[in-house]
Design a protein around this motif. Structure first.
Motif, PDB file in Angstrom:
ATOM      1  N   UNK A 164     -16.300  -5.172  -2.481  1.00 47.08           N
ATOM      2  CA  UNK A 164     -15.735  -3.975  -1.754  1.00 47.08           C
ATOM      3  C   UNK A 164     -14.787  -4.207  -0.376  1.00 47.08           C
ATOM      4  N   UNK A 165     -15.345  -5.220   0.387  1.00 52.80           N
ATOM      5  CA  UNK A 165     -14.632  -5.334   1.469  1.00 52.80           C
ATOM      6  C   UNK A 165     -13.385  -6.052   1.327  1.00 52.80           C
ATOM      7  N   UNK A 166     -12.832  -6.221  -0.075  1.00 55.91           N
ATOM      8  CA  UNK A 166     -11.645  -6.569  -0.074  1.00 55.91           C
ATOM      9  C   UNK A 166     -10.406  -5.734   0.337  1.00 55.91           C
ATOM     10  N   UNK A 167     -10.941  -4.349   0.587  1.00 59.13           N
ATOM     11  CA  UNK A 167     -10.048  -3.471   0.848  1.00 59.13           C
ATOM     12  C   UNK A 167      -9.045  -3.613   2.114  1.00 59.13           C
ATOM     13  N   UNK A 168     -10.002  -4.255   3.387  1.00 56.75           N
ATOM     14  CA  UNK A 168      -9.488  -4.277   4.373  1.00 56.75           C
ATOM     15  C   UNK A 168      -8.408  -5.562   4.497  1.00 56.75           C
ATOM     16  N   UNK A 169      -8.682  -6.499   3.526  1.00 57.74           N
ATOM     17  CA  UNK A 169      -7.562  -7.516   3.418  1.00 57.74           C
ATOM     18  C   UNK A 169      -6.377  -6.954   2.665  1.00 57.74           C
ATOM     19  N   UNK A 170      -6.378  -6.278   1.598  1.00 61.84           N
ATOM     20  CA  UNK A 170      -5.303  -5.788   0.893  1.00 61.84           C
ATOM     21  C   UNK A 170      -4.592  -4.888   1.802  1.00 61.84           C
ATOM     22  N   UNK A 171      -5.397  -4.258   2.624  1.00 59.80           N
ATOM     23  CA  UNK A 171      -4.481  -3.159   3.893  1.00 59.80           C
ATOM     24  C   UNK A 171      -3.767  -4.054   4.758  1.00 59.80           C
ATOM     25  N   UNK A 172      -4.410  -5.071   5.162  1.00 59.86           N
ATOM     26  CA  UNK A 172      -3.731  -6.253   6.073  1.00 59.86           C
ATOM     27  C   UNK A 172      -2.593  -6.642   5.565  1.00 59.86           C
ATOM     28  N   UNK A 173      -2.601  -7.019   4.237  1.00 55.85           N
ATOM     29  CA  UNK A 173      -1.195  -7.633   3.437  1.00 55.85           C
ATOM     30  C   UNK A 173      -0.279  -6.776   3.463  1.00 55.85           C
ATOM     31  N   UNK A 174      -0.459  -5.220   3.229  1.00 57.41           N
ATOM     32  CA  UNK A 174       0.356  -4.231   3.091  1.00 57.41           C
ATOM     33  C   UNK A 174       1.287  -4.002   4.665  1.00 57.41           C
ATOM     34  N   UNK A 175       0.212  -4.182   5.599  1.00 56.68           N
ATOM     35  CA  UNK A 175       0.952  -4.096   7.023  1.00 56.68           C
ATOM     36  C   UNK A 175       1.742  -5.229   7.371  1.00 56.68           C
ATOM     37  N   UNK A 176       1.308  -6.546   6.928  1.00 53.04           N
ATOM     38  CA  UNK A 176       1.968  -7.644   7.373  1.00 53.04           C
ATOM     39  C   UNK A 176       3.254  -7.672   6.402  1.00 53.04           C
ATOM     40  N   UNK A 177       3.260  -7.207   5.308  1.00 54.43           N
ATOM     41  CA  UNK A 177       4.561  -7.305   4.449  1.00 54.43           C
ATOM     42  C   UNK A 177       5.510  -6.242   5.164  1.00 54.43           C
ATOM     43  N   UNK A 178       5.080  -5.033   5.749  1.00 52.94           N
ATOM     44  CA  UNK A 178       6.096  -4.106   6.097  1.00 52.94           C
ATOM     45  C   UNK A 178       6.436  -4.686   7.558  1.00 52.94           C
TER      46      UNK A 178
END
Length: 397
Positions: A164-178
Motif C-alpha cells: 500500500x505505501x508504494x503509492x508514495x514512491x510512485x508519486x515521488x517518481x512522477x514528480x522526479x520525472x517532471x
C-alpha cells in the motif's frame, strides 16, 4: 500465502475423528483477501502459479505444499534486484560503483531476509530499482520512444500493487520525472511531450490498479482496529535507521523472546573495533556517493532523492495519523542506500590509491568488514526461524 493462494484444511467433526477436507482457494481470494496486512496479493498470485507448476510437474496432491516453489518468486525478485542495481548504477556512469552496490545489497541482512520470505518486500525493492532504470532510459531517449515510458508505467502499477505505501514512491517518481524533464530538456516541445507521456502511462497504470486493489483498500481501512500495538515512536525510528544500516535494532528486545536477538549495542560492546569503523565508513561512503553522483548525474540525484522524500512523507503521515509501523515498511530506502554507498566506496577507494588492483582490494576489504559487522543478523536467519511452524510440528511429533 498458503492460506490465500492454495487453501486450508477443515474438519467437519471432532479433531480426532479424522474427518478432514482440503478446501481449495479461488483466485478471488488470492487477489482480494486483505482483511489483515498479511496477504500481499502479487506474491500470493505468483506463488500460486509457481506452486501449480511444481504440482503439475511432480504429480503432487492438491493439498501438498512445497516451500521452495512458494518462495521462488520472491527469491527470483531478490536475485534480479542485485543484477538490476548493478545495471542501473553502470547506466549512470559508475561501473565499479555498480559492482560495489550490487555486492552490498547482496550481503545486506534486510535483503537476505526479505529476499527469501514469501512477502512483497522483495518485489518492492525490485520495482524501486527498475523504476529508477526505466525512468533513466525514458528521460535519456532523445528519440522520445514510447517503450521505456510504457515500461515505467507498468512498473508504477507493480510498485503500488505490491504494498500500500508504494503509492508514495510512485508519486515521488512522477514528480522526479517532471523535474528532470523540465531542467534536462532545453526544448519546450520536448518537455511538453515528456510530460504528456508521463501522464499517459500513469493514467494507464491507474486504470489497471483500481480494479486490482480497490477491494483490498476497502478492507485495509479497518487495519487500525487490529494493529494498534506498533506505533512509530522516536525509539522505533532510531531502531529503523539502525536496521537500515546494519539489519538489527540498537538495543536487544526485552523478554524471553529477545534472548539471542543481536543488537548494535551488544555487537559494539563485544567488537567495537569492527562496528565503529564500519559505521564511519558507511557515513563517508554515503557522503562521497552523494557528491560524486550530484557532480556527474544531477538527474539521478533527483530520482534517488524522490525515494528519500517519499519515505519522509510516509513517516510523517504515519505519525500524524497514528498508523502502525514496522521498520520493513521503508525497505525502499535500501535502494538509494546501496547505490550511494557503492558509488562512494568506488570513489574513495580510487582516491586512496590510483592503481586499479589496489583500489579493488580496498573496496573488497571495506565490503568484507561490513559483512563481518553484520554477520550476527545474517546468522539469525539460519539459526532462528521467524515463524518456526515446521520446528514446532517436528517437536510435537
Amino acid at each position: 500465502v498458503k492460506h490465500a493462494s492454495l487453501g486450508y484444511l477443515k474438519s467437519d467433526g471432532e479433531p480426532e475423528s479424522g474427518d478432514i477436507r482440503f478446501l481449495k482457494r479461488d483466485w478471488a481470494t488470492t487477489l482480494w483477501e486483505y482483511r489483515k496486512p498479511t496477504n500481499h496479493p502479487p506474491v500470493s498470485a505468483a506463488s500460486r502459479i509457481s506452486q501449480t507448476i511444481w504440482r503439475n510437474s511432480t504429480d503432487a496432491e492438491g493439498h501438498e505444499f512445497n516451500e521452495l516453489a512458494v518462495r521462488a518468486p520472491t527469491l527470483a525478485a531478490g536475485l534480479l534486484s542485485i543484477f538490476a542495481i548493478g545495471v542501473l548504477v553502470r547506466r549512470w556512469g559508475f561501473a565499479i560503483g555498480g559492482i560495489a552496490a550490487a555486492f552490498f545489497l547482496a550481503i545486506h541482512p534486510w535483503h537476505m531476509r526479505y529476499g527469501t520470505e514469501a512477502r512483497a518486500y522483495s518485489f518492492a525493492v525490485l520495482w524501486t530499482i527498475l523504476g529508477c532504470l526505466w525512468l533513466t532510459y525514458a528521460l535519456s531517449d532523445e528519440r522520445g520512444r514510447w517503450r521505456f515510458w510504457l515500461l515505467f508505467g507498468l512498473n508504477q502499477l507493480l510498485l503500488t500493487w505490491s504494498l500500500p505505501n508504494g503509492f508514495y514512491y510512485a508519486t515521488g517518481f512522477v514528480l522526479a520525472a517532471a523535474v528532470v524533464a523540465f531542467y534536462q530538456w532545453p526544448k519546450r516541445d520536448d518537455r511538453i511531450a515528456a510530460l504528456w507521456r508521463l501522464i499517459a502511462v500513469n493514467v494507464m497504470a491507474a486504470m489497471a490498479f483500481f480494479p486490482l486493489f480497490v477491494p483490498n483498500l476497502l478492507q485495509a481501512l479497518r487495519w487500525g482496529e487490529i494493529n494498534d500495538h506498533a506505533m512509530l515512536t522516536m525509539a522505533r525510528f532510531k531502531d529503523t535507521l539502525c536496521q537500515l544500516a546494519f539489519g538489527m535494532n540498537i538495543a536487544q528486545p526485552g523478554g524471553v523472546e529477545g534472548e539471542g536477538i543481536p543488537s548494535y549495542a551488544r555487537e559494539v560492546a563485544t567488537t567495537p573495533w569492527i562496528l565503529i569503523p564500519t559505521l564511519a565508513l558507511l557515513l563517508i561512503g554515503l557522503l562521497v556517493g552523494v557528491i560524486r553522483l550530484a557532480m556527474a548525474r544531477p538527474g539521478a540525484v533527483a530520482i534517488l532523492g524522490s525515494i528519500v522524500i517519499a519515505a519522509t512523507v510516509y513517516l510523517t503521515v504515519t505519525v500524524t495519523a497514528g498508523h502502525f509501523f514496522y521498520p520493513r515498511y521503508i525497505i525502499y530506502l535500501i535502494v538509494p542506500f546501496s547505490i550511494l554507498f557503492g558509488i562512494g566506496l568506488a570513489g574513495f577507494s580510487r582516491a586512496l590509491t590510483p592503481k586499479p588492483t589496489a583500489s579493488a582490494l580496498v573496496g573488497i576489504a571495506v565490503l568484507s568488514l561490513y559483512a563481518v559487522a553484520t554477520r550476527a543478523p545474517r546468522d539469525l536467519l539460519f539459526n532462528r526461524p521467524y515463524a518456526p511452524f515446521r520446528d514446532v510440528a517436528e517437536h510435537l511429533e
